[in-house]
Design a protein around this motif. Structure first.
Motif, mmCIF file in Angstrom:
data_model
loop_
_atom_site.group_PDB
_atom_site.id
_atom_site.type_symbol
_atom_site.label_atom_id
_atom_site.label_comp_id
_atom_site.label_asym_id
_atom_site.label_seq_id
_atom_site.Cartn_x
_atom_site.Cartn_y
_atom_site.Cartn_z
ATOM 1 N N LEU A 1 -14.516 -2.294 -1.768
ATOM 2 C CA LEU A 1 -13.094 -2.303 -1.430
ATOM 3 C C LEU A 1 -12.368 -3.400 -2.199
ATOM 4 O O LEU A 1 -11.195 -3.254 -2.554
ATOM 5 N N GLU B 1 -6.850 -1.777 -6.558
ATOM 6 C CA GLU B 1 -7.852 -2.806 -6.806
ATOM 7 C C GLU B 1 -7.399 -4.103 -6.153
ATOM 8 O O GLU B 1 -6.199 -4.356 -6.010
ATOM 9 N N GLN C 1 1.023 4.153 -3.039
ATOM 10 C CA GLN C 1 0.908 5.596 -2.848
ATOM 11 C C GLN C 1 2.135 6.331 -3.393
ATOM 12 O O GLN C 1 2.025 7.447 -3.883
ATOM 13 N N GLN D 1 -7.042 6.281 -3.369
ATOM 14 C CA GLN D 1 -5.700 5.734 -3.184
ATOM 15 C C GLN D 1 -5.693 4.212 -3.013
ATOM 16 O O GLN D 1 -4.630 3.620 -2.883
ATOM 17 N N ARG D 2 -6.862 3.594 -3.001
ATOM 18 C CA ARG D 2 -6.907 2.155 -2.780
ATOM 19 C C ARG D 2 -6.569 1.386 -4.059
ATOM 20 O O ARG D 2 -7.175 1.615 -5.102
ATOM 21 N N ALA E 1 -10.625 6.401 -0.914
ATOM 22 C CA ALA E 1 -11.026 5.569 -2.045
ATOM 23 C C ALA E 1 -10.114 5.764 -3.251
ATOM 24 O O ALA E 1 -9.775 4.808 -3.956
ATOM 25 N N LEU F 1 -6.962 -1.722 4.135
ATOM 26 C CA LEU F 1 -7.433 -1.173 2.867
ATOM 27 C C LEU F 1 -8.501 -0.104 3.108
ATOM 28 O O LEU F 1 -8.533 0.931 2.438
ATOM 29 N N ARG F 2 -9.353 -0.344 4.083
ATOM 30 C CA ARG F 2 -10.449 0.583 4.361
ATOM 31 C C ARG F 2 -9.939 1.924 4.907
ATOM 32 O O ARG F 2 -10.616 2.958 4.784
ATOM 33 N N GLN F 3 -8.772 1.930 5.509
ATOM 34 C CA GLN F 3 -8.241 3.167 6.075
ATOM 35 C C GLN F 3 -7.792 4.165 5.016
ATOM 36 O O GLN F 3 -7.653 5.354 5.295
ATOM 37 N N LEU F 4 -7.563 3.694 3.796
ATOM 38 C CA LEU F 4 -7.108 4.577 2.735
ATOM 39 C C LEU F 4 -8.278 5.298 2.084
ATOM 40 O O LEU F 4 -9.372 4.740 1.967
ATOM 41 N N LEU G 1 0.824 -1.200 0.000
ATOM 42 C CA LEU G 1 0.000 0.000 0.000
ATOM 43 C C LEU G 1 0.868 1.265 0.000
ATOM 44 O O LEU G 1 0.539 2.262 -0.658
#
Length: 431
Positions: free
Chosen positions: A303, A258, A227, A255-256, A253, A248-251, A223
């Motif tokens: 997500l 696939e 970025q 910046q996530r 949308a 993943l959820r902390q980023l 991750l």
């Protein structure tokens, strides 16, 4: 009584799912020589003119063919566990129209000459992932540009994260351009030799456990790299833990990366699988019930982009080895749609459009394909009856693989016909 494979069919009041973002609607549909010939009010008149067989299709679903973003096929020509012909036959009968194969093979697909088309003519769309490093050894970069020029859909690696220094080098050189780079967030050295995630049920059963950190630590690194290199299409292969979903959820949308999830991780966990059942030995390992529910929710929330079959075939001889000595993996495209329909649509209240987002539209986007849809003249469709019971053991369309997890089951929901498999309708459609 069976129908001819080429017999025209009029489906009356079938649920028609035409494209991404569109809810199904009831319509009459005429199918002629395996292709959509008419939709709506004109279908009945044209059906009379060509002598079509009329079927009451209320409750059935007509939708675009499914897309498998990654599976394995090590020896397409002479494989003891699976060949190109046997996998194609079973995937088509399961409603799949596209299957992308990972680079692991008897001759690792890491050079342009090893990325030639697998079949000169095939109704199934075969796609090939190239390799990030030579032989996935993580020692040196493969020739990314040459592989992509030879037709690779993108670049992938083995079932583990490559060394970060090599990964940083590859992303900086950027020969992959905007093509997908599919990587597994997994570090085997942190797994402690386990093959089930930490949890009460796994400990009670006596299984050696694999802590979530074997996923979360490399995932955090991936991750961070995503970025750092936002212009690259870094993708996550087979997310498997609730802790990974939380990262993943902390980023934001935007910046996530696939991500994909294996269908089996959405169905099985250490709390609901019988200790002697097939399907315990997979990579990444099965998680707890909380892991499974978190993956389902991540898929519903977007997500996770796509559900992968991640077909991994073992032959009967290797299947006889003790659990801790055989290769990991489960096989079988034919289980995915009926099992996930029961689990997610029937069990969790998903709509058909939501499920197709995970099995068709999302995987196509992940692979960089044009959005699938139903248009006149297309043969890339499937007809699904969610209420049809069928015995897996008596189904002649299965793969050759010995490691199919539901071989003794009676499932509910079956693909009745597929435009890419003309013979299927003659056998499965009701008389």
């Amino acid at each position: 009584m069976t129908s001819r494979p080429d017999q025209p069919l009029l489906l009356q009041q079938v649920q028609l799912l035409e494209a991404e973002g569109v809810e199904p609607r009831c319509a009459d549909v005429l199918i002629l020589e395996g292709r959509l010939a008419a939709i709506g009010s004109s279908a009945a008149a044209e059906a009379d003119a060509c002598g079509a067989r009329v079927l009451e299709a209320m409750g059935w679903l007509l939708a675009p063919a499914l897309v498998d973003p990654h599976s394995h096929l090590e020896d397409p020509a002479t494989g003891a566990a699976e060949t190109l012909d046997s996998l194609e036959r079973s995937a088509l009968a399961a409603g799949y129209g596209t299957v992308a194969l990972l680079p692991r093979a008897s001759s690792w697909r890491d050079r342009p000459e090893r990325l030639q088309p697998l079949a000169a003519i095939s109704p199934l769309q075969w796609l090939l992932w190239g390799s990030f490093s030579h032989g996935a050894q993580g020692l040196d970069l493969a020739c990314h540009g040459d592989q992509l020029a030879a037709g690779a859909i993108g670049l992938a690696e083995a079932e583990q994260c490559p060394p970060l220094a090599l990964l940083e080098r590859g992303l900086t050189l950027a020969e992959c351009g905007h093509s997908p780079l599919l990587l597994a967030p997994r570090e085997p050295s942190l797994s402690q030799g386990g093959f089930v995630r930490d949890g009460v049920d796994a400990l009670r059963a006596g299984w050696p456990t694999d802590p979530p950190i074997s996923e979360t630590l490399p995932l955090a690194s991936l991750l961070a790299l995503a970025q750092r290199h936002p212009q690259r299409r870094l993708q996550l292969m087979n997310l498997s833990t609730a802790a990974g979903v939380d990262l993943l959820r902390q980023l934001p949308a935007a910046q996530r990366p696939e991500a994909t999830v294996c269908w089996w991780h959405l169905l099985a966990d250490s709390g609901n699988l019988d200790p002697i059942a097939e399907g315990w030995r997979v990579v990444p390992p099965l998680g707890t019930p909380a892991d499974r529910f978190a993956l389902q929710q991540a898929l519903a929330d977007g997500l996770i982009t796509a559900v992968a079959v991640h077909h991994e075939a073992l032959d009967a001889e290797e299947q006889l080895l003790p659990l801790d000595q055989r290769k990991p993996g489960v096989a079988g495209h034919r289980f995915v749609l009926p099992c996930l329909w029961q689990e997610l649509v029937h069990g969790r209240g998903w709509s058909a459009a939501q499920l197709w987002q995970s099995l068709c539209f999302g995987p196509a986007r992940l692979l960089g394909l044009d959005p699938p849809g139903l248009t006149l003249g297309s043969n890339r469709w499937l007809l699904f009856d969610p209420q049809r019971p069928w015995s897996v053991a008596q189904d002649p369309w299965g793969p050759r693989a010995a490691n199919q997890p539901l071989l003794d089951a009676t499932l509910t929901g079956q693909v009745l016909a597929a435009g890419l498999n003309p013979g299927l309708a003659a056998v499965r459609l009701p008389a």
